[in-house]
Scaffold this motif. Structure first.
Motif, short mmCIF file in Angstrom:
data_model
loop_
_atom_site.label_atom_id
_atom_site.label_comp_id
_atom_site.label_asym_id
_atom_site.label_seq_id
_atom_site.Cartn_x
_atom_site.Cartn_y
_atom_site.Cartn_z
N HIS A 200 0.82 -1.21 0.00
CA HIS A 200 0.00 0.00 0.00
C HIS A 200 0.85 1.26 0.00
CE1 HIS A 200 0.40 -0.19 4.45
NE2 HIS A 200 0.24 1.11 4.39
N CYS A 201 2.06 1.20 0.52
CA CYS A 201 2.95 2.37 0.47
C CYS A 201 3.38 2.64 -0.98
CB CYS A 201 4.18 2.14 1.34
SG CYS A 201 3.80 2.01 3.10
N THR A 202 3.73 1.59 -1.69
CA THR A 202 4.09 1.75 -3.10
C THR A 202 2.90 2.23 -3.91
OG1 THR A 202 5.73 -0.01 -2.89
CG2 THR A 202 5.00 0.53 -5.12
N TYR A 203 1.72 1.67 -3.64
CA TYR A 203 0.51 2.09 -4.35
C TYR A 203 0.24 3.57 -4.13
CZ TYR A 203 -4.32 2.79 -5.58
OH TYR A 203 -5.47 3.29 -6.13
N ALA A 204 0.32 4.02 -2.89
CA ALA A 204 0.04 5.42 -2.58
C ALA A 204 1.05 6.33 -3.28
CB ALA A 204 0.06 5.65 -1.08
N ALA A 205 2.32 5.98 -3.23
CA ALA A 205 3.35 6.79 -3.88
C ALA A 205 3.15 6.84 -5.39
CB ALA A 205 4.74 6.26 -3.54
N THR A 206 2.81 5.71 -5.98
CA THR A 206 2.58 5.67 -7.42
C THR A 206 1.36 6.50 -7.80
OG1 THR A 206 3.55 3.47 -7.56
CG2 THR A 206 2.13 4.13 -9.38
N SER A 207 0.30 6.38 -7.04
CA SER A 207 -0.92 7.12 -7.33
C SER A 207 -0.69 8.63 -7.22
CB SER A 207 -2.02 6.68 -6.36
OG SER A 207 -3.21 7.37 -6.63
N VAL A 208 -0.06 9.05 -6.16
CA VAL A 208 0.21 10.48 -5.97
C VAL A 208 1.18 10.98 -7.04
CG1 VAL A 208 1.26 12.17 -4.41
CG2 VAL A 208 -0.32 10.47 -3.51
N GLY A 209 2.22 10.22 -7.33
CA GLY A 209 3.17 10.62 -8.36
C GLY A 209 2.53 10.78 -9.72
N THR A 210 1.62 9.88 -10.06
CA THR A 210 0.91 9.97 -11.34
C THR A 210 0.04 11.22 -11.39
OG1 THR A 210 0.93 7.58 -11.60
CG2 THR A 210 -0.74 8.80 -12.87
N LYS A 211 -0.67 11.49 -10.31
CA LYS A 211 -1.52 12.69 -10.27
C LYS A 211 -0.68 13.96 -10.37
CE LYS A 211 -5.61 10.84 -8.20
NZ LYS A 211 -6.41 11.11 -9.40
N LEU A 212 0.45 13.99 -9.68
CA LEU A 212 1.32 15.17 -9.75
C LEU A 212 1.92 15.31 -11.15
CD1 LEU A 212 3.07 14.83 -6.30
CD2 LEU A 212 1.42 16.59 -6.97
N LEU B 271 -3.32 16.00 -12.25
CA LEU B 271 -4.68 15.47 -12.08
C LEU B 271 -5.20 15.82 -10.69
CD1 LEU B 271 -4.10 11.93 -13.58
CD2 LEU B 271 -5.11 13.92 -14.72
N ALA B 272 -6.48 16.05 -10.61
CA ALA B 272 -7.12 16.33 -9.33
C ALA B 272 -7.52 15.03 -8.65
CB ALA B 272 -8.36 17.20 -9.54
N ALA B 273 -7.73 15.12 -7.36
CA ALA B 273 -8.24 13.98 -6.59
C ALA B 273 -9.53 14.41 -5.90
CB ALA B 273 -7.23 13.53 -5.54
N HIS B 274 -10.54 13.56 -5.95
CA HIS B 274 -11.76 13.83 -5.21
C HIS B 274 -11.44 13.79 -3.73
CE1 HIS B 274 -14.26 13.62 -8.76
NE2 HIS B 274 -13.64 12.50 -9.10
N GLU B 275 -12.26 14.43 -2.93
CA GLU B 275 -11.99 14.51 -1.50
C GLU B 275 -11.87 13.12 -0.85
OE1 GLU B 275 -10.94 16.15 2.08
OE2 GLU B 275 -10.96 17.04 0.09
N ALA B 276 -12.72 12.20 -1.23
CA ALA B 276 -12.65 10.85 -0.65
C ALA B 276 -11.32 10.18 -1.02
CB ALA B 276 -13.82 10.00 -1.13
N GLU B 277 -10.87 10.35 -2.26
CA GLU B 277 -9.60 9.79 -2.68
C GLU B 277 -8.45 10.46 -1.94
OE1 GLU B 277 -7.14 8.94 -6.79
OE2 GLU B 277 -8.64 10.53 -6.79
N ARG B 278 -8.52 11.76 -1.80
CA ARG B 278 -7.50 12.52 -1.08
C ARG B 278 -7.38 12.02 0.37
NH1 ARG B 278 -7.63 16.75 2.25
NH2 ARG B 278 -5.84 18.12 2.32
#
Length: 56
Positions: free
Chosen positions: A12-24, A28-35
């Motif tokens: 889950h740490c790798t997933y979170a970093a990948t997800s945030v890195g892709t958005k940055l 890309l924006a993140a919905h509040e629930a995703e944030r």
């Protein structure tokens, strides 16, 4: 993008970093629930870094 995980960290740490890195990278924006979900994951991953390059 470079990701690092704390020793013994879980996927889950790798997933979170990948997800945030892709958005940055792609501005890309993140919905509040995703944030909130990503913030919750980040709390469990203090040694995980997000490194990214902006898209051309």
């Amino acid at each position: 993008m470079t990701r690092s995980r704390r020793s013994g960290g879980s996927y889950h740490c790798t997933y979170a970093a990948t997800s945030v890195g892709t958005k940055l990278r792609w501005s890309l924006a993140a919905h509040e629930a995703e944030r909130q979900a990503l913030l919750g994951l980040a709390e469990d991953c203090p040694a995980t870094s997000v490194v990214y390059e902006t898209a051309p």
